[in-house]
Design a protein around this motif. Structure first.
Motif, PDB file in Angstrom:
ATOM      1  N   ARG A  85      78.406  31.666  34.258  1.00  0.00           N
ATOM      2  CA  ARG A  85      78.688  30.908  33.032  1.00  0.00           C
ATOM      3  C   ARG A  85      80.082  31.278  32.538  1.00  0.00           C
ATOM      4  NH1 ARG A  85      77.266  34.704  29.026  1.00  0.00           N
ATOM      5  NH2 ARG A  85      76.195  36.406  30.062  1.00  0.00           N
ATOM      6  N   LYS A 111      71.339  27.506  41.247  1.00  0.00           N
ATOM      7  CA  LYS A 111      71.162  28.039  39.886  1.00  0.00           C
ATOM      8  C   LYS A 111      72.435  28.010  39.041  1.00  0.00           C
ATOM      9  CE  LYS A 111      67.191  30.791  41.203  1.00  0.00           C
ATOM     10  NZ  LYS A 111      66.838  32.083  41.784  1.00  0.00           N
ATOM     11  N   GLU A 113      74.640  26.084  36.649  1.00  0.00           N
ATOM     12  CA  GLU A 113      74.528  24.858  35.832  1.00  0.00           C
ATOM     13  C   GLU A 113      75.764  23.984  36.037  1.00  0.00           C
ATOM     14  OE1 GLU A 113      73.462  25.315  31.727  1.00  0.00           O
ATOM     15  OE2 GLU A 113      71.898  26.779  32.217  1.00  0.00           O
TER      16      GLU A 113
END
Lengths: 238, 238
Positions: A85, A111, A113
């Motif tokens: 992230r 996984k 995003e």
């Protein structure tokens, strides 16, 4: 800023540079620069040395410098890492660059995003600025090459096999059974998964490509600390 | 949150717990808890295991759990570290706790700004909350002991000699001449300086106490990455 990095456009004559902008502000506030003060400098992608402030204006400083000390040796380790992230991305960049990594691929994974790919922190200017801060921190003038791959399968199938020629390859994985090698000397690629790990399919793709699963133990580290700890273990002293 | 930590006050009956507050919110949003869902849990300072959600209310969740797996072994390394600036303090705490360090002393040094000691992040509740987040991240239910020492000389002269009995002691220092040992097995204390390093006087005090200066190389790492890299190198697989 432990070392002032000089870019080609800063040079006004051989051995002379003019500094403006963020670096000038940091010279003033952090290093408390004044005429005659000495500071560590590095020529971008060149040598390290020392500079002496010759003049200070309201918006810029002039300095004379000599750079004749080779930069620290690069890490033999390149990094493939699932794009974290955005906040963590910057930290991972620092963790890797500060330990001398010169090539990093941020890749996609099930996984990761999708929104992460649009983060302003991934824009070229933002990445270059963070890389500069990390190089200034660790006193290394040599820029790393940072790349992004949004398609997992083509990267693993088409690009990785070429990268792995003459190179050892490890996949950091808390569930791995082999220990992480200490102080590698051969060129090495280290892959690190996303929070929650690569999927079984993705792990399989890494294994097929020749990666060996290695683990520091059962604890699950944040991406930036996983990178820092694995590099700390695997890097030779450099 | 890779592991839900259960405190004694959460237990409503043997093998049953009620979760509220931040952990409940994270169960809902991160783990997307619903009745019947299983998640990894740990009993504070006890064993690891699994829980199953039995009921979800608006503000709390009830779960049944079995914890019978021993926690991961602690790191043999304790950390003495010059108090970093507040933002970095939290990161250092994570770096150390996630690698299984069970004792940390944050100490004073000439280069530690006095204002750092008054940071809200150093308040007991804030430290405990960060430690909990780090333990949840790394799936380790065993709390570390975090201590603060505002007086450098009395700590080094009066307290450290007792701590060093039967213990190896190293001082991480980019200018150190010995390499950092890999995968230590004996109890070990690792000292890490502030940004800019300990002063000559302070380095001398560590040497007098029996610390050996060790270095990962010439690069100067941010405190949290220095801690993570040194622990990555020195920790046995645990």
């Amino acid at each position: 800023m432990n070392c002032l990095l000089l870019n080609p456009e800063d040079l006004t004559a051989p051995g002379r540079a003019r500094i403006t902008g963020r670096r000038f502000q940091q010279l003033k506030t952090v290093i408390r620069a004044e005429v005659g003060k000495r500071c560590k400098v590095g020529l971008r992608d060149g040598c390290l040395g020392f500079g002496t402030i010759c003049s200070m204006g309201p918006d810029s400083a002039e300095l004379e410098f000599v750079c004749d000390v080779p930069p620290p040796p690069p890490s033999p380790i390149s990094l493939i890492i699932a794009l974290p992230r955005p906040k963590s991305f910057t930290k991972v960049l620092h963790a890797a660059v500060e330990q001398g990594v010169k090539r990093i691929w941020f890749i996609s994974s099930f996984k990761v995003e999708k929104s992460y790919w649009n983060a302003p922190r991934l824009m070229q200017d933002a990445v270059e600025e963070e890389v500069t801060l990390a190089l200034e921190q660790c006193c290394d003038p040599v820029s790393p090459r940072i790349e992004f791959r949004r398609a997992f399968k083509p990267f693993l199938e088409d690009e990785v096999p070429g990268l792995l020629v003459g190179t050892d390859a490890f996949l950091g994985d808390p569930a791995g059974t082999e220990p992480v090698p200490s102080k590698v000397s051969r060129p090495t690629i280290l892959a690190i998964g996303p929070e929650g790990g690569f999927t079984d399919y993705e792990n399989g793709k890494f294994r097929e490509a020749g990666f060996r699963s290695v683990s520091l133990g059962a604890r699950v580290l944040r991406s930036e600390f996983a990178a820092a700890a694995l590099l700390g273990r695997m890097n030779p002293d450099c």
